[in-house]
Motif scaffolding. Structure first.
Motif, PDB file in Angstrom:
ATOM      1  N   VAL A 185       0.760  -1.158  -0.101  1.00 18.54           N
ATOM      2  CA  VAL A 185      -0.099  -0.220  -0.111  1.00 18.54           C
ATOM      3  C   VAL A 185       0.750   1.258   0.039  1.00 18.54           C
ATOM      4  O   VAL A 185       0.711   2.318  -0.728  1.00 18.54           O
ATOM      5  N   MET A 186       1.956   1.317   0.578  1.00 15.65           N
ATOM      6  CA  MET A 186       2.798   2.571   0.817  1.00 15.65           C
ATOM      7  C   MET A 186       3.702   2.596  -0.611  1.00 15.65           C
ATOM      8  O   MET A 186       3.586   3.710  -1.119  1.00 15.65           O
ATOM      9  N   ALA A 187       3.888   1.568  -1.176  1.00 17.54           N
ATOM     10  CA  ALA A 187       4.547   1.790  -2.456  1.00 17.54           C
ATOM     11  C   ALA A 187       3.728   2.197  -3.604  1.00 17.54           C
ATOM     12  O   ALA A 187       3.953   3.023  -4.350  1.00 17.54           O
ATOM     13  N   ALA A 188       2.159   1.653  -3.435  1.00 20.58           N
ATOM     14  CA  ALA A 188       1.348   2.233  -4.311  1.00 20.58           C
ATOM     15  C   ALA A 188       0.842   3.551  -4.193  1.00 20.58           C
ATOM     16  O   ALA A 188       0.537   4.255  -5.101  1.00 20.58           O
ATOM     17  N   ALA A 189       0.888   3.999  -2.859  1.00 18.04           N
ATOM     18  CA  ALA A 189       0.556   5.413  -2.482  1.00 18.04           C
ATOM     19  C   ALA A 189       1.603   6.509  -3.040  1.00 18.04           C
ATOM     20  O   ALA A 189       1.501   7.342  -3.524  1.00 18.04           O
ATOM     21  N   LYS A 190       3.023   5.892  -2.971  1.00 21.66           N
ATOM     22  CA  LYS A 190       4.019   6.658  -3.695  1.00 21.66           C
ATOM     23  C   LYS A 190       3.788   6.944  -5.160  1.00 21.66           C
ATOM     24  O   LYS A 190       4.111   7.763  -5.829  1.00 21.66           O
ATOM     25  N   LEU A 191       3.440   5.787  -5.647  1.00 21.17           N
ATOM     26  CA  LEU A 191       3.494   5.470  -7.251  1.00 21.17           C
ATOM     27  C   LEU A 191       2.204   6.501  -7.616  1.00 21.17           C
ATOM     28  O   LEU A 191       2.267   7.284  -8.767  1.00 21.17           O
ATOM     29  N   LEU A 192       1.110   6.443  -6.692  1.00 23.72           N
ATOM     30  CA  LEU A 192      -0.206   7.493  -7.076  1.00 23.72           C
ATOM     31  C   LEU A 192       0.166   8.768  -6.876  1.00 23.72           C
ATOM     32  O   LEU A 192      -0.417   9.572  -7.847  1.00 23.72           O
ATOM     33  N   LEU A 193       1.459   9.206  -6.032  1.00 23.82           N
ATOM     34  CA  LEU A 193       1.731  10.798  -6.075  1.00 23.82           C
ATOM     35  C   LEU A 193       2.642  10.898  -7.195  1.00 23.82           C
ATOM     36  O   LEU A 193       2.892  12.048  -7.527  1.00 23.82           O
ATOM     37  N   PRO A 226      -1.991   4.444 -14.474  1.00 29.00           N
ATOM     38  CA  PRO A 226      -3.540   4.120 -14.260  1.00 29.00           C
ATOM     39  C   PRO A 226      -3.382   3.435 -12.677  1.00 29.00           C
ATOM     40  O   PRO A 226      -2.677   2.761 -12.527  1.00 29.00           O
ATOM     41  N   ILE A 227      -4.516   3.583 -11.938  1.00 33.92           N
ATOM     42  CA  ILE A 227      -4.719   3.090 -10.837  1.00 33.92           C
ATOM     43  C   ILE A 227      -4.349   1.511 -11.095  1.00 33.92           C
ATOM     44  O   ILE A 227      -3.556   0.782  -9.984  1.00 33.92           O
ATOM     45  N   GLU A 228      -4.836   0.863 -12.008  1.00 33.58           N
ATOM     46  CA  GLU A 228      -5.159  -0.682 -12.189  1.00 33.58           C
ATOM     47  C   GLU A 228      -3.542  -1.001 -12.484  1.00 33.58           C
ATOM     48  O   GLU A 228      -3.069  -2.176 -12.096  1.00 33.58           O
ATOM     49  N   LYS A 261      -8.139   6.669  -6.075  1.00 34.13           N
ATOM     50  CA  LYS A 261      -8.441   7.766  -6.712  1.00 34.13           C
ATOM     51  C   LYS A 261      -8.561   9.140  -5.885  1.00 34.13           C
ATOM     52  O   LYS A 261      -8.099  10.133  -6.197  1.00 34.13           O
ATOM     53  N   ALA A 262      -9.074   9.091  -4.758  1.00 40.56           N
ATOM     54  CA  ALA A 262      -9.358  10.226  -3.830  1.00 40.56           C
ATOM     55  C   ALA A 262      -7.791  10.647  -3.565  1.00 40.56           C
ATOM     56  O   ALA A 262      -7.195  11.639  -3.325  1.00 40.56           O
ATOM     57  N   PHE A 263      -6.918   9.659  -2.910  1.00 36.07           N
ATOM     58  CA  PHE A 263      -5.591   9.733  -2.689  1.00 36.07           C
ATOM     59  C   PHE A 263      -4.749  10.530  -3.712  1.00 36.07           C
ATOM     60  O   PHE A 263      -4.168  11.781  -3.264  1.00 36.07           O
ATOM     61  N   ARG A 264      -5.070  10.292  -5.087  1.00 37.36           N
ATOM     62  CA  ARG A 264      -4.049  10.615  -6.113  1.00 37.36           C
ATOM     63  C   ARG A 264      -4.637  12.069  -6.327  1.00 37.36           C
ATOM     64  O   ARG A 264      -3.857  13.133  -6.576  1.00 37.36           O
ATOM     65  N   MET A 297      -5.691  14.410  -3.872  1.00 37.75           N
ATOM     66  CA  MET A 297      -4.837  15.034  -2.889  1.00 37.75           C
ATOM     67  C   MET A 297      -3.625  15.610  -3.380  1.00 37.75           C
ATOM     68  O   MET A 297      -3.267  16.543  -3.079  1.00 37.75           O
ATOM     69  N   ARG A 298      -2.936  15.014  -4.279  1.00 31.68           N
ATOM     70  CA  ARG A 298      -1.555  15.413  -4.833  1.00 31.68           C
ATOM     71  C   ARG A 298      -1.882  16.648  -5.553  1.00 31.68           C
ATOM     72  O   ARG A 298      -0.626  17.621  -5.464  1.00 31.68           O
ATOM     73  N   LYS A 299      -2.922  16.860  -6.217  1.00 30.18           N
ATOM     74  CA  LYS A 299      -3.202  18.100  -6.923  1.00 30.18           C
ATOM     75  C   LYS A 299      -3.533  19.008  -6.078  1.00 30.18           C
ATOM     76  O   LYS A 299      -3.359  20.602  -6.373  1.00 30.18           O
ATOM     77  N   ILE A 300      -4.253  18.939  -4.974  1.00 31.35           N
ATOM     78  CA  ILE A 300      -4.602  19.752  -3.949  1.00 31.35           C
ATOM     79  C   ILE A 300      -3.335  20.332  -3.135  1.00 31.35           C
ATOM     80  O   ILE A 300      -3.079  21.393  -2.795  1.00 31.35           O
ATOM     81  N   GLY A 301      -2.645  19.556  -2.713  1.00 29.08           N
ATOM     82  CA  GLY A 301      -1.610  19.674  -1.884  1.00 29.08           C
ATOM     83  C   GLY A 301      -0.431  20.126  -2.568  1.00 29.08           C
ATOM     84  O   GLY A 301       0.634  21.176  -2.525  1.00 29.08           O
TER      85      GLY A 301
END
Length: 110
Positions: free
Chosen positions: A59-67, A72-74, A101-104, A106-110
């Motif tokens: 999950v932490m690796a996925a979060a890093k990749l999302l940011l 694509p999420i898949e 999707k919501a986590f990603r 947040m990258r645009k907001i932050g």
């Protein structure tokens, strides 16, 4: 004891680079302990089961990749070896409190 610490350090080092493909039996072999003893030592050392620890790493690796990527999420789920979409989404939300999707977003907001 020192031997236990050293053996677990080897496992943690291995997990750092192989978290997406490793499994419990493989890590027990690396530690040179029986699966049952390894399970107990691992839980004592981390406070988590092996599965919980690996899922957290994924999950932490996925979060890093999302940011850091626009993959694509898949694709990210595949990269961290959580190909089952429903499992990935529920695990991610459980750990992070929001969907991928919501986590990603947040990258645009932050």
């Amino acid at each position: 004891n020192t031997a236990q610490s050293t053996n677990l350090e080897l496992v943690f080092e291995y997990i750092e680079t192989h978290y997406s493909t490793t499994n419990f039996k493989e890590c027990a072999q690396i530690s040179s302990y029986s699966p049952t003893y390894f399970c107990r030592l691992f839980k004592e050392a981390t406070g988590l089961t092996f599965s919980e620890y690996i899922n957290n790493k994924k999950v932490m690796a996925a979060a890093k990749l999302l940011l850091e990527t626009d993959d694509p999420i898949e694709s990210i789920a595949d990269q961290v070896n959580l190909q089952n979409g429903n499992h990935f989404y529920s695990l991610f939300k459980k750990h992070m409190g929001v969907t991928p999707k919501a986590f990603r977003k947040m990258r645009k907001i932050g």
